[in-house]
Design a protein around this motif. Structure first.
Motif, PDB file in Angstrom:
ATOM      1  N   PHE A 149       0.509  -1.163   0.075  1.00  7.11           N
ATOM      2  CA  PHE A 149       0.519   0.115  -0.175  1.00  7.11           C
ATOM      3  C   PHE A 149       0.899   1.361  -0.106  1.00  7.11           C
ATOM      4  CE2 PHE A 149      -2.770  -3.312   1.759  1.00  7.11           C
ATOM      5  CZ  PHE A 149      -3.700  -3.396   1.048  1.00  7.11           C
ATOM      6  N   GLY A 150       2.700   0.670   0.189  1.00  5.25           N
ATOM      7  CA  GLY A 150       2.907   2.501  -0.352  1.00  5.25           C
ATOM      8  C   GLY A 150       3.201   3.437   1.596  1.00  5.25           C
ATOM      9  N   ALA A 151       2.381   2.502   2.465  1.00  2.44           N
ATOM     10  CA  ALA A 151       2.263   3.276   2.924  1.00  2.44           C
ATOM     11  C   ALA A 151       3.361   2.954   4.644  1.00  2.44           C
ATOM     12  CB  ALA A 151       1.617   2.202   4.553  1.00  2.44           C
ATOM     13  N   PHE A 152       2.953   4.027   5.734  1.00  5.90           N
ATOM     14  CA  PHE A 152       4.394   4.237   6.027  1.00  5.90           C
ATOM     15  C   PHE A 152       4.733   3.936   8.197  1.00  5.90           C
ATOM     16  CE2 PHE A 152       5.510   7.705   9.570  1.00  5.90           C
ATOM     17  CZ  PHE A 152       6.041   7.974   9.591  1.00  5.90           C
ATOM     18  N   SER A 153       5.324   4.164   8.676  1.00  4.91           N
ATOM     19  CA  SER A 153       5.301   2.845   9.787  1.00  4.91           C
ATOM     20  C   SER A 153       6.668   4.338  10.599  1.00  4.91           C
ATOM     21  CB  SER A 153       6.016   1.389   9.719  1.00  4.91           C
ATOM     22  OG  SER A 153       7.245   1.183   9.132  1.00  4.91           O
ATOM     23  N   VAL A 154       6.004   4.260  11.464  1.00  4.88           N
ATOM     24  CA  VAL A 154       6.880   4.987  12.611  1.00  4.88           C
ATOM     25  C   VAL A 154       7.192   4.023  14.252  1.00  4.88           C
ATOM     26  CG1 VAL A 154       5.305   6.574  13.829  1.00  4.88           C
ATOM     27  CG2 VAL A 154       7.713   6.987  14.110  1.00  4.88           C
ATOM     28  N   GLY A 155       7.977   3.246  14.676  1.00 14.75           N
ATOM     29  CA  GLY A 155       7.874   2.718  15.272  1.00 14.75           C
ATOM     30  C   GLY A 155       7.850   3.584  16.890  1.00 14.75           C
ATOM     31  N   GLU A 156       6.869   2.973  17.840  1.00 17.67           N
ATOM     32  CA  GLU A 156       7.486   3.274  19.245  1.00 17.67           C
ATOM     33  C   GLU A 156       8.347   2.136  19.617  1.00 17.67           C
ATOM     34  OE1 GLU A 156       5.537   4.906  23.620  1.00 17.67           O
ATOM     35  OE2 GLU A 156       5.110   2.505  22.852  1.00 17.67           O
ATOM     36  N   THR A 157       9.605   3.251  20.202  1.00 20.92           N
ATOM     37  CA  THR A 157      10.277   1.584  20.856  1.00 20.92           C
ATOM     38  C   THR A 157      11.605   2.575  21.979  1.00 20.92           C
ATOM     39  OG1 THR A 157      12.050   2.582  19.133  1.00 20.92           O
ATOM     40  CG2 THR A 157      11.014   1.322  18.343  1.00 20.92           C
ATOM     41  N   PRO A 158      10.520   2.438  22.568  1.00 20.56           N
ATOM     42  CA  PRO A 158      11.580   2.120  24.110  1.00 20.56           C
ATOM     43  C   PRO A 158      12.769   1.606  24.285  1.00 20.56           C
ATOM     44  CG  PRO A 158       8.919   1.506  24.684  1.00 20.56           C
ATOM     45  CD  PRO A 158       9.440   1.858  23.395  1.00 20.56           C
ATOM     46  N   GLY A 159      13.677   2.488  24.267  1.00 24.13           N
ATOM     47  CA  GLY A 159      15.090   1.685  25.026  1.00 24.13           C
ATOM     48  C   GLY A 159      16.398   0.989  23.985  1.00 24.13           C
ATOM     49  N   ILE A 160      15.549   1.275  23.308  1.00 24.07           N
ATOM     50  CA  ILE A 160      16.175   1.311  21.473  1.00 24.07           C
ATOM     51  C   ILE A 160      17.020   1.932  21.255  1.00 24.07           C
ATOM     52  CG2 ILE A 160      16.092   1.737  19.128  1.00 24.07           C
ATOM     53  CD1 ILE A 160      15.203  -1.411  20.036  1.00 24.07           C
ATOM     54  N   GLY A 161      18.778   1.938  21.357  1.00 24.42           N
ATOM     55  CA  GLY A 161      19.605   3.067  20.581  1.00 24.42           C
ATOM     56  C   GLY A 161      19.549   3.228  19.739  1.00 24.42           C
ATOM     57  N   MET A 162      20.648   3.722  19.443  1.00 27.01           N
ATOM     58  CA  MET A 162      21.223   4.457  18.086  1.00 27.01           C
ATOM     59  C   MET A 162      21.446   3.213  16.988  1.00 27.01           C
ATOM     60  SD  MET A 162      23.374   7.351  16.091  1.00 27.01           S
ATOM     61  CE  MET A 162      23.779   7.952  17.774  1.00 27.01           C
ATOM     62  N   GLU A 163      22.299   2.435  17.569  1.00 27.40           N
ATOM     63  CA  GLU A 163      23.002   1.082  16.394  1.00 27.40           C
ATOM     64  C   GLU A 163      21.755   0.734  16.307  1.00 27.40           C
ATOM     65  OE1 GLU A 163      26.226   1.546  15.300  1.00 27.40           O
ATOM     66  OE2 GLU A 163      25.969   3.258  16.097  1.00 27.40           O
ATOM     67  N   MET A 164      20.723  -0.229  16.447  1.00 22.45           N
ATOM     68  CA  MET A 164      19.920  -0.503  16.526  1.00 22.45           C
ATOM     69  C   MET A 164      18.602  -0.445  15.757  1.00 22.45           C
ATOM     70  SD  MET A 164      19.435  -2.024  21.320  1.00 22.45           S
ATOM     71  CE  MET A 164      20.281  -2.766  21.746  1.00 22.45           C
ATOM     72  N   ALA A 165      18.872   1.309  15.779  1.00 22.56           N
ATOM     73  CA  ALA A 165      17.776   1.969  15.654  1.00 22.56           C
ATOM     74  C   ALA A 165      17.990   1.986  13.895  1.00 22.56           C
ATOM     75  CB  ALA A 165      16.979   3.255  15.962  1.00 22.56           C
ATOM     76  N   LYS A 166      19.791   2.067  13.866  1.00 16.89           N
ATOM     77  CA  LYS A 166      20.162   2.239  12.002  1.00 16.89           C
ATOM     78  C   LYS A 166      19.406   0.778  12.015  1.00 16.89           C
ATOM     79  CE  LYS A 166      23.923   4.582  12.858  1.00 16.89           C
ATOM     80  NZ  LYS A 166      25.501   4.539  13.439  1.00 16.89           N
ATOM     81  N   LYS A 167      19.285   0.301  12.466  1.00 21.33           N
ATOM     82  CA  LYS A 167      18.821  -1.284  12.084  1.00 21.33           C
ATOM     83  C   LYS A 167      17.600  -1.867  11.259  1.00 21.33           C
ATOM     84  CE  LYS A 167      21.854  -5.364  11.950  1.00 21.33           C
ATOM     85  NZ  LYS A 167      22.888  -6.095  13.304  1.00 21.33           N
ATOM     86  N   LEU A 168      16.765  -1.220  12.622  1.00 26.24           N
ATOM     87  CA  LEU A 168      14.719  -1.339  12.673  1.00 26.24           C
ATOM     88  C   LEU A 168      14.776  -0.154  11.040  1.00 26.24           C
ATOM     89  CD1 LEU A 168      14.850  -0.840  16.263  1.00 26.24           C
ATOM     90  CD2 LEU A 168      14.202  -3.246  14.918  1.00 26.24           C
ATOM     91  N   THR A 169      15.695   0.446  10.949  1.00 18.52           N
ATOM     92  CA  THR A 169      15.101   1.858   9.908  1.00 18.52           C
ATOM     93  C   THR A 169      15.950   1.870   9.454  1.00 18.52           C
ATOM     94  OG1 THR A 169      16.514   3.017  10.674  1.00 18.52           O
ATOM     95  CG2 THR A 169      14.272   3.274  11.763  1.00 18.52           C
ATOM     96  N   GLY A 170      17.494   0.892   8.667  1.00 20.27           N
ATOM     97  CA  GLY A 170      17.750   1.293   7.758  1.00 20.27           C
ATOM     98  C   GLY A 170      17.053   0.766   6.548  1.00 20.27           C
ATOM     99  N   GLN A 171      17.180   1.763   5.253  1.00 18.99           N
ATOM    100  CA  GLN A 171      16.588   1.464   4.323  1.00 18.99           C
ATOM    101  C   GLN A 171      16.560   0.133   3.475  1.00 18.99           C
ATOM    102  OE1 GLN A 171      16.604   4.291   1.236  1.00 18.99           O
ATOM    103  NE2 GLN A 171      16.669   5.891   1.800  1.00 18.99           N
ATOM    104  N   GLY A 172      17.230  -0.397   3.093  1.00 21.80           N
ATOM    105  CA  GLY A 172      17.434  -1.673   2.418  1.00 21.80           C
ATOM    106  C   GLY A 172      16.646  -2.899   3.710  1.00 21.80           C
ATOM    107  N   ARG A 173      16.782  -2.956   4.703  1.00 22.67           N
ATOM    108  CA  ARG A 173      16.237  -4.048   5.205  1.00 22.67           C
ATOM    109  C   ARG A 173      14.845  -3.657   5.513  1.00 22.67           C
ATOM    110  NH1 ARG A 173      19.756  -5.867   8.951  1.00 22.67           N
ATOM    111  NH2 ARG A 173      17.729  -6.479  10.568  1.00 22.67           N
ATOM    112  N   ARG A 174      13.798  -2.947   5.377  1.00 24.16           N
ATOM    113  CA  ARG A 174      12.636  -3.139   5.047  1.00 24.16           C
ATOM    114  C   ARG A 174      11.910  -3.296   6.272  1.00 24.16           C
ATOM    115  NH1 ARG A 174      12.345  -6.650   0.230  1.00 24.16           N
ATOM    116  NH2 ARG A 174      10.017  -5.768   0.099  1.00 24.16           N
ATOM    117  N   GLU A 175      11.979  -2.467   7.564  1.00 28.83           N
ATOM    118  CA  GLU A 175      11.387  -2.912   8.316  1.00 28.83           C
ATOM    119  C   GLU A 175      10.408  -1.575   8.929  1.00 28.83           C
ATOM    120  OE1 GLU A 175      14.189  -4.657  11.240  1.00 28.83           O
ATOM    121  OE2 GLU A 175      15.055  -5.806  10.064  1.00 28.83           O
TER     122      GLU A 175
END
Ligand code: NOJ
Length: 635
Positions: free
Chosen positions: A334-360
């Protein structure tokens, strides 16, 4: 890469991306000098075994196992890392979101509770403000144990808020105005009144039994604590069984390891996307994968982090996999957008969760800027904006070019930022504008929370009977067991989420114009006489107009969302300055983060003052909380 183990040193753990995030979080919590410890001091050479000995076995073996498993699993997870070919810039990278807490926004039917028709009535206001998309806190059918974050039926609208027709009308009217809508997706748990849970509880052979975490046991199955006080386990006497709930007793955690549950959730998301919503904010989405066997939580870590058991689910073993599945099967078609509420997630984990190619996820909310190191939400203290500067500098410089920050100061779970920094009303307006300037000119996607655009502040709650939030009630009850009631109340009032949930202040008539009917479900302290939309609309110097102007500027110059940033004066206390630029335009932002005047000297001639929070600002000495925006022209 060699696997980390008990013989690994703290320096080696720190060199592991997830390890760095975890150690960073612990240091924040305890206000320890992170870099000093893990890069310079002899402590960096300590092995985990050594640390264990040194601390007299304070940490459990289970903790080290969990830690090592998180780090080693994460280090191996390098698949899908390829960056996708650059396409056009997605809409949400240049958008400004506005979060609505529907219960408190606008009451159209006079029952004292905000509703969808009320939101529809205010769409022109929001359009004029200049926001591009709305995020609605949950509007689904719910018994309201946690104000809608306990969903009974994902495909129905809460009666108090209106009907599904109202919802369709809202979507239609938003789209007609060129605006978008994201909903709140609460899929870590459901209400205990959800049909799945009811069926699961009633029949042990029901396919829904495995949608949740049930355990037969003569005692509480583990020591995990609930975010809303007490154990995370609820005992169902009739069935003689325990059920897991990380939040209230009526918010039962879903078992994401069950593929049928995942399919049902995906089906539900698609159902909403077919209706036309543009995406979702995903509630505590990093908690969905729990470590197998739900092992005991480490008590030492629990005491440090305030909640026991968290290491077993804040970055669980299948988190990436489940998010990828949801993304590819529900969001992407659907080309839909997502923003996760992620308490406790630091920057390195964030890079994985939002890295473009990883599609999460497209973006996520990190919360580490909301309290200064060593403080938690219920501490009564003054927030130092220099910490915000260092936090933002770090993320701006290291999150990576493909990752987009979600920029926010306020939301429905936190006291108002202005009040944390400066309770003296004298500074309210300049400070509200300073915060707006920073939020709306840093690189990222801003999320304004209702009321922020007029400078709403904390409420002067004077009695527990004024509080409505389950978290506040439960905490108050717990504290009263060990301290005088007045002290307990003061503590709760310092951090209560209710500060953000009082009615939106529309005008200076009764209840701030929020309702024409019954008393609101939660009452404010009458601040609407000082601060309301109507009066600010007719005052060009108001906080509201300051927001409007900045939003207009963002619309005109997408570089604020996606252009580059260069932060200067990094070492100078109280001075936060940066350039925003793309190939064509350059802007310069300067902020005095404190009350004391700050000498900055003459600026180059090619800087043209565009806006600021003092009528006579932009001099060689910045006044208290002064901020200015300049356009830098070519020499
Ligand atoms: C996070 C939400 O923002 C909060 O309001 C809620 O209480 C918990 N998740 C549980 O859903």
């Amino acid at each position: 890469m060699n696997k980390l183990n008990q013989k690994s040193t703290l320096a080696e753990i720190y060199a592991n991306p997830a390890g760095k995030d975890i150690l960073h979080k612990i240091c924040l919590q305890l206000n320890l000098p992170e870099k000093m410890i893990f890069e310079k001091s002899p402590a960096k050479k300590l092995t985990l075994d050594g640390l264990n000995k040194l601390t007299g076995g304070k940490f459990s073996e289970g903790f080290f196992e969990a830690l090592l498993s998180i780090l080693n699993t994460d280090a191996q997870d390098t698949k899908r890392e390829a960056v996708l070919p650059k396409k056009e810039i997605p809409w949400w990278k240049t958008a400004v979101f506005y979060q609505i807490y529907p219960r408190s926004f606008c009451d159209a039917d006079g029952d004292g509770i905000g509703d969808l028709k009320g939101i529809i009535n205010k769409l022109d206001y929001l359009k004029d403000l200049g926001v591009d998309a709305l995020w609605l806190s949950p509007v689904y059918d719910s018994p309201n144990d946690d104000n809608g974050y306990d969903i009974r039926d994902y495909k129905a609208v809460m009666q108090e808020f209106g009907t599904m027709e109202d919802m369709d009308e809202l979507i239609r009217q938003l789209h007609e105005r060129g605006m978008r809508l994201i909903m709140d997706l609460v899929i870590n748990h459901t209400s205990d009144e959800h049909e799945w849970f009811q069926k699961a509880l009633a029949d042990e052979n029901s396919p829904y039994r495995d949608y949740y975490f049930f355990q037969k046991s003569s005692e509480v199955p583990n020591n995990w604590s609930s975010f809303f006080e007490g154990s995370a386990w609820r005992y169902f006497e009739e069935q003689d069984i325990w059920g897991l709930h990380l939040f209230s007793k009526k918010q039962m955690d879903l078992n994401w390891d069950n593929p049928a549950l995942r399919n049902d959730v995906i089906g539900m998301i698609r159902w909403w996307l077919e209706k036309g919503v543009d995406g979702f904010r995903m509630d505590v989405i990093n908690y969905i994968s729990k470590r197998e066997g739900l092992p005991m939580g480490d008590e030492t870590i629990g005491a440090m982090m305030e909640y026991t058991g968290i290491e077993h689910y804040f970055y669980g073993p299948h988190l990436h996999e489940y998010l990828h599945q949801v993304r590819t099967q529900a969001f992407e078609p659907f080309g839909a957008f997502s923003v996760g509420e992620t308490p406790g997630i630091g920057m390195e984990m964030a890079k994985k969760l939002t890295g473009q190619g990883r599609r999460e996820l497209d973006m996520l909310f990190n919360f580490d800027h909301l309290e200064t190191p060593g403080h938690v939400r219920f501490d009564d203290y003054r927030y130092d904006l220099n910490y915000l500067k260092s936090y933002m500098t770090d993320w701006m410089e290291h999150y990576g070019p493909d990752c987009q920050m979600a920029l926010f100061w306020d939301n429905h779970d936190n006291p108002r930022m202005i009040s944390k920094i400066e309770p003296d009303p004298k500074w309210r307006v300049v400070l509200a504008k300073l915060l707006a300037m920073i939020q709306l000119t840093l690189k990222g996607t801003p999320f304004l929370f209702q009321g922020q655009e007029i400078g709403m502040i904390n409420q002067n709650f004077t009695s527990p009977s004024q509080l409505r939030d389950i978290e506040s009630w439960n905490l108050y009850e717990k504290l009263c067991r060990t301290m005088p009631a007045a002290e307990a109340f003061a503590k709760v009032a310092a951090g209560s989420r209710d500060h953000a949930r009082t009615p939106m202040q529309w005008d200076n008539t009764a209840f701030g114009g929020f309702t024409q009917g019954k008393n609101p479900w939660i009452e404010g302290d009458g601040d609407y006489v000082n601060c309301n939309v109507e009066e600010q609309i007719s005052d060009p110097d108001s906080v509201l107009w300051f927001h409007r102007e900045l939003l207009q500027l963002r619309r005109q110059y997408p570089l604020f969302g996606t252009g580059k940033i260069k932060i200067t004066n990094k070492e100078r206390k109280n001075l936060f300055t940066y350039y925003r630029y793309d190939g064509k335009d350059v802007f310069y932002v300067e902020c005095n983060l404190g009350r004391k005047p700050l000498y900055v000297g003459k600026r180059p001639k090619n800087m043209v003052h565009i806006m600021g929070n003092y009528a006579d600002g932009g001099g060689q000495t910045l006044k208290a909380y002064e901020t200015n925006l300049y356009r830098v022209s070519k020499k």
